[in-house]
Scaffold this motif. Structure first.
Motif, PDB file in Angstrom:
ATOM      1  N   VAL A 130      -0.220   6.285   5.488  1.00  0.00           N
ATOM      2  CA  VAL A 130       0.558   5.623   4.418  1.00  0.00           C
ATOM      3  C   VAL A 130       1.299   4.435   5.003  1.00  0.00           C
ATOM      4  O   VAL A 130       1.595   4.398   6.201  1.00  0.00           O
ATOM      5  CB  VAL A 130       1.555   6.607   3.776  1.00  0.00           C
ATOM      6  N   SER A 131       1.591   3.477   4.147  1.00  0.00           N
ATOM      7  CA  SER A 131       2.321   2.287   4.582  1.00  0.00           C
ATOM      8  C   SER A 131       3.784   2.394   4.171  1.00  0.00           C
ATOM      9  O   SER A 131       4.192   3.334   3.477  1.00  0.00           O
ATOM     10  CB  SER A 131       1.685   1.034   3.983  1.00  0.00           C
TER      11      SER A 131
ATOM     12  N   ASP B   5       1.143   8.549 -10.566  1.00  0.00           N
ATOM     13  CA  ASP B   5       1.574   7.159 -10.411  1.00  0.00           C
ATOM     14  C   ASP B   5       0.385   6.219 -10.499  1.00  0.00           C
ATOM     15  O   ASP B   5      -0.724   6.517 -10.028  1.00  0.00           O
ATOM     16  CB  ASP B   5       2.280   6.982  -9.064  1.00  0.00           C
ATOM     17  N   SER B   6       0.659   5.074 -11.077  1.00  0.00           N
ATOM     18  CA  SER B   6      -0.389   4.081 -11.307  1.00  0.00           C
ATOM     19  C   SER B   6      -0.985   3.606  -9.983  1.00  0.00           C
ATOM     20  O   SER B   6      -0.264   3.292  -9.033  1.00  0.00           O
ATOM     21  CB  SER B   6       0.190   2.883 -12.071  1.00  0.00           C
ATOM     22  N   GLY B   7      -2.311   3.561  -9.940  1.00  0.00           N
ATOM     23  CA  GLY B   7      -3.017   3.062  -8.759  1.00  0.00           C
ATOM     24  C   GLY B   7      -3.326   4.130  -7.725  1.00  0.00           C
ATOM     25  O   GLY B   7      -4.093   3.891  -6.784  1.00  0.00           O
ATOM     26  N   TYR B   8      -2.729   5.299  -7.863  1.00  0.00           N
ATOM     27  CA  TYR B   8      -2.950   6.372  -6.881  1.00  0.00           C
ATOM     28  C   TYR B   8      -4.140   7.214  -7.329  1.00  0.00           C
ATOM     29  O   TYR B   8      -4.035   8.033  -8.238  1.00  0.00           O
ATOM     30  CB  TYR B   8      -1.696   7.239  -6.744  1.00  0.00           C
TER      31      TYR B   8
ATOM     32  N   PRO C 166      -6.762   2.213   7.827  1.00  0.00           N
ATOM     33  CA  PRO C 166      -6.358   1.676   6.512  1.00  0.00           C
ATOM     34  C   PRO C 166      -5.942   2.807   5.559  1.00  0.00           C
ATOM     35  O   PRO C 166      -6.575   3.866   5.517  1.00  0.00           O
ATOM     36  CB  PRO C 166      -7.621   0.965   6.019  1.00  0.00           C
ATOM     37  N   THR C 167      -4.862   2.562   4.818  1.00  0.00           N
ATOM     38  CA  THR C 167      -4.392   3.565   3.862  1.00  0.00           C
ATOM     39  C   THR C 167      -5.360   3.630   2.680  1.00  0.00           C
ATOM     40  O   THR C 167      -6.341   2.884   2.607  1.00  0.00           O
ATOM     41  CB  THR C 167      -2.987   3.201   3.355  1.00  0.00           C
ATOM     42  N   ASN C 168      -5.054   4.536   1.743  1.00  0.00           N
ATOM     43  CA  ASN C 168      -5.889   4.635   0.533  1.00  0.00           C
ATOM     44  C   ASN C 168      -5.875   3.337  -0.267  1.00  0.00           C
ATOM     45  O   ASN C 168      -6.745   3.108  -1.112  1.00  0.00           O
ATOM     46  CB  ASN C 168      -5.414   5.791  -0.339  1.00  0.00           C
ATOM     47  N   PHE C 169      -4.881   2.479   0.022  1.00  0.00           N
ATOM     48  CA  PHE C 169      -4.787   1.182  -0.658  1.00  0.00           C
ATOM     49  C   PHE C 169      -5.334   0.055   0.225  1.00  0.00           C
ATOM     50  O   PHE C 169      -5.183  -1.115  -0.096  1.00  0.00           O
ATOM     51  CB  PHE C 169      -3.330   0.886  -1.032  1.00  0.00           C
ATOM     52  N   GLY C 170      -5.935   0.433   1.389  1.00  0.00           N
ATOM     53  CA  GLY C 170      -6.522  -0.569   2.270  1.00  0.00           C
ATOM     54  C   GLY C 170      -5.505  -1.360   3.060  1.00  0.00           C
ATOM     55  O   GLY C 170      -5.792  -2.470   3.511  1.00  0.00           O
TER      56      GLY C 170
ATOM     57  N   ALA D 228      -8.457  -8.363  14.070  1.00  0.00           N
ATOM     58  CA  ALA D 228      -9.831  -7.913  14.323  1.00  0.00           C
ATOM     59  C   ALA D 228     -10.186  -6.656  13.536  1.00  0.00           C
ATOM     60  O   ALA D 228     -11.348  -6.232  13.536  1.00  0.00           O
ATOM     61  CB  ALA D 228     -10.009  -7.654  15.814  1.00  0.00           C
ATOM     62  N   ILE D 229      -9.205  -6.062  12.835  1.00  0.00           N
ATOM     63  CA  ILE D 229      -9.464  -4.821  12.095  1.00  0.00           C
ATOM     64  C   ILE D 229     -10.004  -5.147  10.711  1.00  0.00           C
ATOM     65  O   ILE D 229      -9.434  -5.955   9.970  1.00  0.00           O
ATOM     66  CB  ILE D 229      -8.175  -3.983  11.978  1.00  0.00           C
ATOM     67  N   ASP D 230     -11.099  -4.515  10.341  1.00  0.00           N
ATOM     68  CA  ASP D 230     -11.691  -4.650   9.008  1.00  0.00           C
ATOM     69  C   ASP D 230     -11.085  -3.561   8.125  1.00  0.00           C
ATOM     70  O   ASP D 230     -11.403  -2.376   8.269  1.00  0.00           O
ATOM     71  CB  ASP D 230     -13.204  -4.495   9.090  1.00  0.00           C
ATOM     72  N   THR D 231     -10.188  -3.952   7.226  1.00  0.00           N
ATOM     73  CA  THR D 231      -9.484  -2.965   6.395  1.00  0.00           C
ATOM     74  C   THR D 231     -10.404  -2.287   5.387  1.00  0.00           C
ATOM     75  O   THR D 231     -10.049  -1.264   4.801  1.00  0.00           O
ATOM     76  CB  THR D 231      -8.318  -3.634   5.650  1.00  0.00           C
TER      77      THR D 231
END
Length: 574
Positions: free
Chosen positions: A37-38, A60-63, A125-129, A161-164
């Motif tokens: 999580v962020s 919650d919206s978006g989750y 990357p979190t569930n939201f990238g 360099a990280i691809d989210t």
């Protein structure tokens, strides 16, 4: 009813689980990709509903990923806070959220090595990238009081360099301490072979297991050790600014012992300071003047050949030999073995064999007793208890010292004196006692005389050829005789005469040499045989060239040569 909405996988209680790979090795695998999580991301919410159909409306919206469980009391720990405004639990920073043992907490993504010399940030990357920003990482490091960060630019480059869009774990280096450089203690490597052999291969292909090379002989100036110079330790520093002390490491090698000296040509090469034998005790290498055998001379030690002295704390077993340029000291016994020394030989107990024991020494020989032994000594032969059925020669004196000291059987010879309590035995065991003889000189004289005999035969053969070819006239006036011969016969005659002349010169030189050697047979004092207690019939006494066979018992007798009658007579010993 009360429910708890979790926007992560509640089954994950730690970031990584340990599993066995296909090859049987242990490896760490991510326990859940949904628990990263962020900052300020909602991780959980308590909802009140009448039935399960109302759950979807409360998400919650978006989750998109969530788990709903029955409500149970729980506590919040580091990294989690309750936001009153939205009435939900949120993450205070980037991390891995878990609910374990009734505690909702955030596992830090910062992983510090056990030695505290390195720290990595674990990113997924979190569930939201989302992934953490460089400022978030720098801020978190500051909170943890990390001083040795790799720098903002290096962290930014790794984040970029990280691809989210790719859901995988990436570890980026965020802090690096200074690794201590351990010091290395001075050590040495061997420049000679210390290892004992299994045996020596003989010319016929068989193996002599008595030749194992247990004594490594070296000579003064020989290269023995090569020094590996020491390395000075340099302390390091961990990522928190603490000193990480370096240590001194001891390498697998040897240490320098006695009589190992530094070469004048190379400071890292060390030489034998004396002629001697290598001794290695607990990795300490020394050169000793004396070989010390702790125990018996047997198949473990093999035969001993050394240019110095030898000490044996045990015995010398049958079939083995010791040869030394110095002294030999044997604490226990000598069986059917060969002992040779330029110096003295001392045997603590005795020499016992089946007529195969042989000791040759240039100095004094000492032992408690002799049985079926052969002894040849350039000095005194001193035996404490008894000499039985043995052959003994001393170039000085044979002395059997004990109160009951006896000589029974055998052939005993001394240059000057034989001193003993009892000679022979009541059963008239043949026993020969001889004095006034130098076997060394006699052997030398015998060799010279043998050489003279060979040369005489050669000279006589030349004379025979001259007589046969030229008659007796050639010996009357050789020059005149040769002058009347034809050229070819002149040459043959001259060659034979030259050979005769050369042979006569050599014969004259050998005759003079034999006379000089014979002069050495003269004694500094008159020899004697002293029997303090009793001498039995069956004993033969030889004094110089005189012989006397004992036909009755004598007590307390000193036998000498009568210089007038040239017979052997006796007087009182004491």
């Amino acid at each position: 009813m009360k429910k708890l909405v979790l926007y992560f996988d509640p089954k994950a209680s730690r970031m990584f689980n340990t599993v066995d790979s296909d090859t049987g090795e242990k490896k760490a695998v991510l326990s859940s990709p949904h628990n990263f999580v962020s900052r300020a991301q909602i991780v959980a919410r308590v909802i009140n509903i009448d039935n399960d159909d109302q759950i979807q409306a409360r998400i919650d919206s978006g989750y998109k990923y969530y788990n709903v469980v029955d409500f149970a009391q729980f506590k919040i720990d580091a990294g989690i806070y309750y936001d009153e405004a939205v009435q939900a639990y949120k993450a205070s920073t980037y991390g891995f959220v878990v609910l374990a043992a009734g505690v909702l907490k955030l596992i830090s993504a910062l992983n510090v090595s056990r030695d505290k010399l390195k720290a990595v940030f674990i990113i997924h990357p979190t569930n939201f990238g989302k992934i953490p920003t460089v400022n978030e990482i720098m801020e978190y490091m500051q909170e943890q009081k990390i001083l040795a960060g790799v720098g903002q630019k290096k962290i930014e480059a790794q984040l970029a360099a990280i691809d989210t869009g790719e859901r995988k774990v990436t570890r980026i280096l965020v802090a690096q301490g200074k690794t201590p450089v351990n010091g290395i203690e001075e050590t040495f490597q061997a420049m000679v072979d210390f290892e004992k052999k299994a045996g020596e291969i003989k010319s016929d292909g068989s193996i002599d297991f008595k030749e194992v090379g247990s004594v490594v002989q070296v000579f003064k100036g020989q290269e023995i050790l090569q020094r590996i110079p020491p390395v000075k330790p340099v302390d390091g520093m961990d990522i928190f600014g603490n000193i990480t002390p370096a240590v001194m490491e001891q390498m697998d090698g040897f240490r320098r012992g006695e009589n190992i000296v530094q070469s004048g040509q190379d400071e890292n090469i060390f030489l034998a300071g004396i002629d001697g034998v290598l001794k290695v005790v607990q990795k300490k290498v020394s050169v000793l003047e004396t070989v010390i055998i702790n125990g018996d001379v047997d198949y473990n030690t093999g035969n001993i050949d050394f240019k110095g002295s030898v000490q044996v704390t045990g015995s010398v077993l049958a079939g083995f030999h010791i040869k030394a340029k110095g002294d030999i000291e044997i604490k226990n016994s000598v069986e059917d073995a060969l002992i040779e020394a330029d110096g003295n030989v001392t045997v603590g107990t005795g020499c016992v064999g089946k007529e195969l024991v042989k000791v040759i020494c240039g100095g004094t020989f000492k032992s408690k007793y002799l049985l079926n032994a052969t002894i040849e000594a350039g000095g005194d032969v001193i035996v404490e208890d008894s000499i039985i059925n043995s052959i003994v020669f001393s170039n000085k004196t044979v002395n059997v010292t004990a109160k009951t000291g006896k000589i029974i059987g055998g052939d005993i010879t001394a240059l000057y004196d034989i001193l003993v309590k009892v000679a022979g035995a009541p059963n008239e065991t043949p026993t020969i006692l001889s004095v006034g003889r130098n076997l060394y000189i006699e052997k030398e004289l015998e060799l010279v005389r043998k050489e003279m005999n060979v040369l005489r035969e050669s000279v006589q053969e030349v004379i025979r050829k001259l007589r046969t070819s030229f008659g007796e006239s050639v010996f009357e006036d050789p020059k005149k005789f040769i002058a009347i011969l034809p050229p070819l016969r002149q040459k043959a005659c001259l060659e034979l005469l030259k050979e005769l002349n050369s042979g006569n010169k050599e014969l004259k030189a050998l005759t003079e040499k034999s006379q000089l050697v014979a002069e050495k047979l003269k004694l500094d004092k008159e020899p004697s045989i002293v029997v303090y207690d009793r001498v039995y019939p069956g004993t033969t006494l030889n004094i110089k060239k005189r012989i006397r066979k004992i036909d009755r018992e004598y007590e307390n007798a000193k036998f000498i040569e009568d210089l007038e009658t040239r017979d052997i007579r006796f007087t009182s010993a004491v």
